[in-house]
Design an enzyme around this catalytic site. Structure first.
Site, PDB file in Angstrom:
ATOM      1  N   ARG A  76       0.848  -1.180   0.000  1.00 37.29           N
ATOM      2  CA  ARG A  76       0.000   0.000   0.000  1.00 37.29           C
ATOM      3  C   ARG A  76       0.891   1.239   0.000  1.00 37.29           C
ATOM      4  O   ARG A  76       1.863   1.311   0.748  1.00 37.29           O
ATOM      5  CB  ARG A  76      -0.936   0.025   1.230  1.00 37.29           C
ATOM      6  CG  ARG A  76      -2.073  -0.987   1.171  1.00 37.29           C
ATOM      7  CD  ARG A  76      -3.078  -0.583   0.087  1.00 37.29           C
ATOM      8  NE  ARG A  76      -4.175  -1.519  -0.059  1.00 37.29           N
ATOM      9  CZ  ARG A  76      -4.225  -2.485  -0.966  1.00 37.29           C
ATOM     10  NH1 ARG A  76      -3.201  -2.678  -1.776  1.00 37.29           N
ATOM     11  NH2 ARG A  76      -5.278  -3.258  -1.061  1.00 37.29           N
ATOM     12  N   HIS A  90       0.920  -0.112 -10.449  1.00 34.76           N
ATOM     13  CA  HIS A  90      -0.019  -0.947  -9.692  1.00 34.76           C
ATOM     14  C   HIS A  90      -0.381  -2.215 -10.482  1.00 34.76           C
ATOM     15  O   HIS A  90      -1.554  -2.513 -10.723  1.00 34.76           O
ATOM     16  CB  HIS A  90      -1.284  -0.166  -9.326  1.00 34.76           C
ATOM     17  CG  HIS A  90      -1.975  -0.723  -8.116  1.00 34.76           C
ATOM     18  ND1 HIS A  90      -2.614   0.060  -7.193  1.00 34.76           N
ATOM     19  CD2 HIS A  90      -2.119  -2.001  -7.662  1.00 34.76           C
ATOM     20  CE1 HIS A  90      -3.121  -0.699  -6.234  1.00 34.76           C
ATOM     21  NE2 HIS A  90      -2.839  -1.960  -6.511  1.00 34.76           N
TER      22      HIS A  90
END
Length: 310
Positions: free
Chosen positions: A225, A273
């Site tokens: 994250r 990502h």
């Protein structure tokens, strides 16, 4: 009577999931009606969701037996006060495999020092790397993803230390926990992999003080994250030459703004990502199994602990 399943994971995701979800439900023997039309929320038995899927208020789904997330991370919805139904996060074998491949690939890249050759070295620069058993890898987070990555790295000979907030025991992994354990783990890390969920306790966890515990030249790989790392502190450590490199797949703001220094920093690799995406075929089977369990009165898989946030 058919089970009513509401799909609220975004219009663009529906064509990808429509057939796999119907097939997965049939395979587990659940007769279901799956629809993106949620004009009668009280009739919905299960709700399949993803952030940005269009539902902000869950209070109308008074008969929903569970809310089933297609994302591994639930930080965007776990704090929603209207979501009182059981919430299950996605633990998907293919998502896990994708994360293992990303982590192992980048650990080996940094371990072998491949960047100096890929980016064009200066002559016959023979810097022979140590063997894997001589390179200490530390993983922050020993959930399903962390344990899978640890197993793959240990199979290649890397000694792996794993840190978790609460004490855990994982075969072959030197497990530590708590603040003292975190400091000890970071001090021994030559390659650090961060796989923690985003919670109030983990946000900004790798600040200037804790980054200072890393040894000179240490490498960070963050496919967990973006909020785990203090960006300014990381850039300062990289600017000073204290840290060797940061390979980052997740960010506080996504897409990463074009003006962000990460794009141009010579000691940073940005990936967009891509480390571990949810794949419809395997995710549909996880959703279907949880619906089968709900109808059979069995415990749900991957039920979120609201107090912990994951």
């Amino acid at each position: 009577m058919a089970v009513r399943v509401g799909f609220a994971a975004g219009a663009s995701a529906w064509p990808e999931y429509q057939v796999p979800l119907a097939r997965a439900l049939a395979e587990v023997g659940v007769v279901a009606e799956v629809s993106t039309l949620l004009d009668d929320p009280a009739s919905v038995d299960y709700l399949v969701v993803a952030p940005g899927g269009g539902i902000e208020d869950f209070s109308a789904f008074v008969n929903a037996k569970a809310v089933l997330s297609l994302w591994a991370g639930v930080e965007k919805i776990v704090g929603n006060a209207t979501l009182t139904q059981p919430l299950c996060r996605m633990v998907d074998p293919d998502l896990t495999q994708g994360m293992v491949e990303y982590v192992v690939g980048n650990v080996l890249r940094h371990h072998l020092g491949l960047d100096r050759y890929i980016r064009g070295g200066t002559g016959w620069d023979q810097q022979v790397p140590p063997l894997s058993r001589e390179r200490s890898v530390v993983i922050l987070g020993l959930g399903a993803l962390g344990q899978a990555c640890a197993a793959a790295l240990m199979a290649l000979g890397f000694p792996v230390t794993g840190w978790s907030r609460s004490a855990k025991s994982v075969p072959g992994v030197a497990c530590v926990s708590g603040e003292d354990g975190l400091q000890a783990a970071l001090r021994r890390a030559e390659i650090l992999v961060t796989l923690l969920p985003k919670t109030p306790e983990t946000e900004g966890m790798l600040d200037a003080r804790r980054l200072g515990w890393l040894s000179d030249g240490a490498v960070i790989i963050n496919p967990g994250r973006g909020a785990l790392i203090d960006d300014d502190a990381l850039l300062a450590a990289l600017d000073a030459g204290r840290l060797g490199h940061a390979t980052l797949d997740v960010f506080r703001v996504e897409p990463l703004p074009a003006s962000h220094r990460y794009w141009s920093h010579p000691r940073v690799t940005v990936t967009p990502h891509i480390a571990a995406d949810t794949r419809a075929e395997s995710a549909a089977r996880v959703v279907a199994e949880n619906i089968r369990r709900g109808e059979a009165g069995e415990p749900f898989l991957h039920l979120v602990d609201r107090a912990l946030g994951y």
